[in-house]
Design an enzyme around this catalytic site. Structure first.
Site, short mmCIF file in Angstrom:
data_model
loop_
_atom_site.label_atom_id
_atom_site.label_comp_id
_atom_site.label_asym_id
_atom_site.label_seq_id
_atom_site.Cartn_x
_atom_site.Cartn_y
_atom_site.Cartn_z
N HIS A 1 0.84 -1.20 0.00
CA HIS A 1 0.00 0.00 0.00
C HIS A 1 0.87 1.25 0.00
O HIS A 1 2.09 1.18 0.23
CB HIS A 1 -0.91 0.02 1.24
CG HIS A 1 -1.88 -1.11 1.29
ND1 HIS A 1 -3.03 -1.14 0.54
CD2 HIS A 1 -1.90 -2.25 2.04
CE1 HIS A 1 -3.72 -2.25 0.80
NE2 HIS A 1 -3.04 -2.94 1.71
N HIS B 1 -27.95 13.84 -3.22
CA HIS B 1 -29.24 14.09 -3.87
C HIS B 1 -29.37 13.42 -5.23
O HIS B 1 -30.27 13.76 -6.00
CB HIS B 1 -29.54 15.58 -3.96
CG HIS B 1 -31.01 15.88 -3.86
ND1 HIS B 1 -31.90 15.66 -4.89
CD2 HIS B 1 -31.75 16.37 -2.84
CE1 HIS B 1 -33.12 16.02 -4.52
NE2 HIS B 1 -33.05 16.45 -3.27
N CYS C 1 -5.00 5.58 -1.24
CA CYS C 1 -3.97 4.63 -1.64
C CYS C 1 -3.90 4.61 -3.16
O CYS C 1 -4.93 4.71 -3.84
CB CYS C 1 -4.29 3.24 -1.10
SG CYS C 1 -2.96 2.03 -1.30
#
Length: 376
Positions: free
Chosen positions: A131, A342, A172
């Site tokens: 990572h 929305h 990441c």
């Protein structure tokens, strides 16, 4: 051809042109920005005071000054990467999440313009994957991604200077696997406050009584031939099916803070009538349209950049994918407010909704039921 066009998308959005008093404030801000951009020597940085940032789980945000009461400093943070199974909804749908500090989203970090962020990033030995971290607020080396690649059982320390005030995404970004890691929850946000605090369109100070961080996340959980969500024993086992699901561009879940209902009911965010709340909202991958049902955005930085004057009195604001926004609202009535994306399908069918529970006295002047429902 799909292999040839794997790339990340960055939005560079300009703010509105300011006039009048805000233009004067902008001139002062420009001078501050020039000072911040001045190159410091290693000896200068070594002399700066150091403070340890104590990260907390979203939607909460660690203690911080809204207006800096001292000069620049080095703010030290530590985050540990965890790969873990999480439950997305009441039906028990599960997925493997890649997380910063064990939460989706990762914690919100808060510093001031001119401060240095020094992050110790730990990849837990129990993880399977390599990572890293790309800070959209930083400058150089793919946002730090090229300097923070860590294998399981390793840690890395990165320092960078916060030169641009605003709220920014971090995520990441490992080579060849960026979409997978981002859409499995590995993203968060960082806020760089102006040293003299937030300002309105006229350059007047703005303050908040509470702050909450909402991280919106799209998940792509694969289904089997019968349409049921699949389960896996490891992230690697899920990868091929996840790739196919992501390429449909159709998420199975769009949620706030990691799961359907994570910010509703007993988990609702709270406030009192008369309090001003700053809502920081990030979406690392897809566009979103925050809306507070029963309220408004009094002051809104939709693309999150505090050198730009805030828009006022918004009903809904647009945050592009890969961006974080901020909105200030002073609650005027008690009750439950729904805070939603929305795109109402994503809010009510896929999970992108939260609640504010507000205490206080009702104001009949703002709203009053004149007649209860009766027969006609």
């Amino acid at each position: 051809m799909g292999e040839a066009i794997k790339m990340t998308r960055r939005s560079i959005l300009a703010g509105a042109v300011a006039t009048g008093a805000f233009a004067q404030a902008a001139a002062s801000t420009s001078a501050q920005a020039q000072a911040v951009m001045s190159k410091a020597s290693a000896a200068d940085v070594a002399k700066l005071p150091r403070v340890k940032g104590q990260l907390v789980d979203p939607p909460f945000v660690h203690v911080h000054e809204q207006v800096a009461t001292s000069g620049p400093k080095v703010v030290e943070y530590e985050m540990t990467i965890h790969e873990k199974k999480i439950i997305l909804d009441d039906a028990g749908t599960e997925t493997f999440a890649f997380t910063f500090n064990g939460t989706v989203p990762g914690p919100l970090m808060v510093v001031h313009e001119g401060d240095y962020v020094e992050l110790t990033l730990i990849n837990a030995a129990t993880n399977e994957m390599m990572h890293n971290i790309d800070f959209h607020a930083s400058t150089g080396a793919l946002g730090g991604g090229a300097l923070t690649e860590v294998n399981p059982g390793e840690k890395v320390v990165l320092r960078w200077k916060a030169t641009r005030p605003g709220v920014f995404v971090y995520h990441c970004a490992p080579p060849g696997m960026v979409p997978w890691h981002v859409t499995t929850g590995m993203n968060g946000a960082l806020m760089v406050l102006p040293r003299d605090g937030l300002k309105d369109h006229q350059g007047k100070p703005l303050k908040y009584d509470r702050i909450y961080y909402v991280g919106e996340q799209d998940f792509y959980v694969p289904r089997d031939e019968n349409g049921k969500f699949k389960r896996y024993n490891s992230p690697g086992e899920a990868y091929e099916d996840m790739q196919k699901a992501m390429r449909t561009l159709t998420p199975s879940h769009v949620v706030f803070n990691g799961a359907v209902g994570a910010l509703t009911g007993k988990n609702a965010m709270t406030a009192k009538v008369g309090e001003t709340v700053l809502i920081v909202h990030s979406q690392a991958n897809r566009d979103t349209r925050p809306h507070l049902i029963g309220g408004h955005g009094d002051y809104v930085w939709a693309t999150g950049k505090f050198r730009n004057p805030p828009e006022r009195d918004l009903e809904t604001w647009f945050i592009p994918g890969g961006c974080a926004g901020a909105a200030l609202y002073t609650f005027l009535q008690p009750g439950i407010y729904a805070y939603v994306n929305h795109n109402l399908i994503e809010a009510f069918e896929l999970g992108a909704a939260g609640h504010f529970k507000v205490e206080g006295e009702w104001n009949d002047d703002l709203m009053k039921q004149i007649q209860a429902p009766t027969g006609v």
